[in-house]
Write a protein that holds these residues in place. Sequence first.
Motif, short mmCIF file in Angstrom:
data_model
loop_
_atom_site.label_atom_id
_atom_site.label_comp_id
_atom_site.label_asym_id
_atom_site.label_seq_id
_atom_site.Cartn_x
_atom_site.Cartn_y
_atom_site.Cartn_z
N HIS A 84 0.81 -1.22 0.00
CA HIS A 84 0.00 0.00 0.00
C HIS A 84 0.84 1.27 0.00
CE1 HIS A 84 -2.43 -3.19 1.96
NE2 HIS A 84 -3.33 -2.76 1.09
N GLY A 85 2.00 1.24 -0.64
CA GLY A 85 2.82 2.45 -0.71
C GLY A 85 4.25 2.20 -0.26
N ARG A 86 4.96 3.30 0.00
CA ARG A 86 6.38 3.22 0.36
C ARG A 86 6.58 2.42 1.64
NH1 ARG A 86 9.23 8.59 0.88
NH2 ARG A 86 10.95 7.20 1.25
N ALA A 87 7.76 1.78 1.71
CA ALA A 87 8.08 0.95 2.86
C ALA A 87 9.58 1.01 3.13
CB ALA A 87 7.65 -0.49 2.60
N TYR A 88 9.96 0.67 4.36
CA TYR A 88 11.36 0.65 4.77
C TYR A 88 11.78 -0.79 5.04
CZ TYR A 88 11.30 5.74 5.70
OH TYR A 88 11.22 7.10 5.61
N LEU A 89 13.06 -1.09 4.73
CA LEU A 89 13.64 -2.39 5.01
C LEU A 89 14.48 -2.28 6.28
CD1 LEU A 89 14.16 -5.34 3.97
CD2 LEU A 89 16.24 -4.42 2.91
N PHE A 90 14.20 -3.14 7.27
CA PHE A 90 14.91 -3.14 8.55
C PHE A 90 15.65 -4.46 8.74
CE2 PHE A 90 11.56 -0.05 9.31
CZ PHE A 90 12.23 0.96 9.99
N ASN A 91 16.79 -4.36 9.42
CA ASN A 91 17.57 -5.53 9.78
C ASN A 91 16.88 -6.32 10.89
OD1 ASN A 91 19.99 -7.12 9.50
ND2 ASN A 91 20.58 -6.32 11.50
N SER A 92 16.33 -5.63 11.90
CA SER A 92 15.63 -6.29 13.00
C SER A 92 14.52 -5.39 13.51
CB SER A 92 16.60 -6.63 14.13
OG SER A 92 17.09 -5.46 14.74
N VAL A 93 13.53 -6.01 14.14
CA VAL A 93 12.36 -5.31 14.68
C VAL A 93 12.01 -5.91 16.04
CG1 VAL A 93 11.44 -4.66 12.42
CG2 VAL A 93 10.78 -6.83 13.44
N VAL A 94 11.17 -5.20 16.80
CA VAL A 94 10.67 -5.69 18.09
C VAL A 94 9.15 -5.54 18.12
CG1 VAL A 94 12.80 -5.15 19.35
CG2 VAL A 94 10.98 -3.44 19.22
N ASN A 95 8.52 -6.21 19.06
CA ASN A 95 7.06 -6.14 19.24
C ASN A 95 6.29 -6.53 17.98
OD1 ASN A 95 7.18 -5.23 21.97
ND2 ASN A 95 7.72 -3.21 21.21
N VAL A 96 6.85 -7.45 17.22
CA VAL A 96 6.26 -7.86 15.95
C VAL A 96 6.09 -9.37 15.93
CG1 VAL A 96 6.77 -8.05 13.48
CG2 VAL A 96 7.10 -5.88 14.64
N GLY A 97 4.93 -9.83 15.50
CA GLY A 97 4.67 -11.25 15.32
C GLY A 97 4.75 -11.61 13.85
N CYS A 98 4.89 -12.88 13.58
CA CYS A 98 5.11 -13.34 12.21
C CYS A 98 4.10 -14.43 11.87
CB CYS A 98 6.53 -13.89 12.13
SG CYS A 98 7.27 -13.84 10.52
N GLY A 99 3.46 -14.30 10.71
CA GLY A 99 2.53 -15.31 10.24
C GLY A 99 3.26 -16.41 9.49
N PRO A 100 2.52 -17.32 8.86
CA PRO A 100 3.15 -18.40 8.10
C PRO A 100 3.77 -17.89 6.80
CG PRO A 100 0.76 -18.49 7.88
CD PRO A 100 1.05 -17.41 8.87
#
Length: 158
Positions: A84-100
Amino acid sequence: NLLRCFTCDRLCGGCTAPAPPARQGIVLQPVMPSCDPGPGPACLPAKTFRSYLPRCHRTYSCVHCRAHLAKHDELISKSFQGSHGRAYLFNSVVNVGCGPAEQRLLLTGLHSVADIFCESCKTTLGWKYEQAFETSQKYKEGKYIIEMSHMVKDNGWD
C-alpha cells in the motif's frame, strides 16, 4: 479493558511473572506477566509492550498503538514498495509477530515471505523475507519490510 498476556497467552488484567532477560540495546518488559487464574475482578492494565527501545535512540513506532518497532540504526533502506505504498527495510524489529511463510511474486522476483503484525494491536505492518530465490536478492533474507503508513517516528528526530 483486557489485554493478552504474553506469558500465558490468556486475556487478563493483572499478572505477576518476572520480566524476561534483556538483550543488548533493548530493554524487555512483560506485557503482563503470568495471570492469576483465581476468582475476583481483574486489575486495570497499564499500556505496556514486550520490548522498549532506549529513549536515547531515534525509533519507529506503530502509528496505531505506539508500540516500539525498530531503532533507526536498524534501517537498511527507504527505497522499498509495500502493498500500500512506500516501505522501509529493517535488519531487526521488536514487538512484531510473524505469520506463516508463503511464496509471492514481488516486484523483484519470487520470494518466500511471512506477513508481520504489531503484537500489541495486531495490525499487519508488512512482511519478513524468509527466502529469496534469485541470487541478487539473497541480502533480503531474514529482513523486515514495514510500510510507512503504519509507522511514526519517535525520540529525537528534531
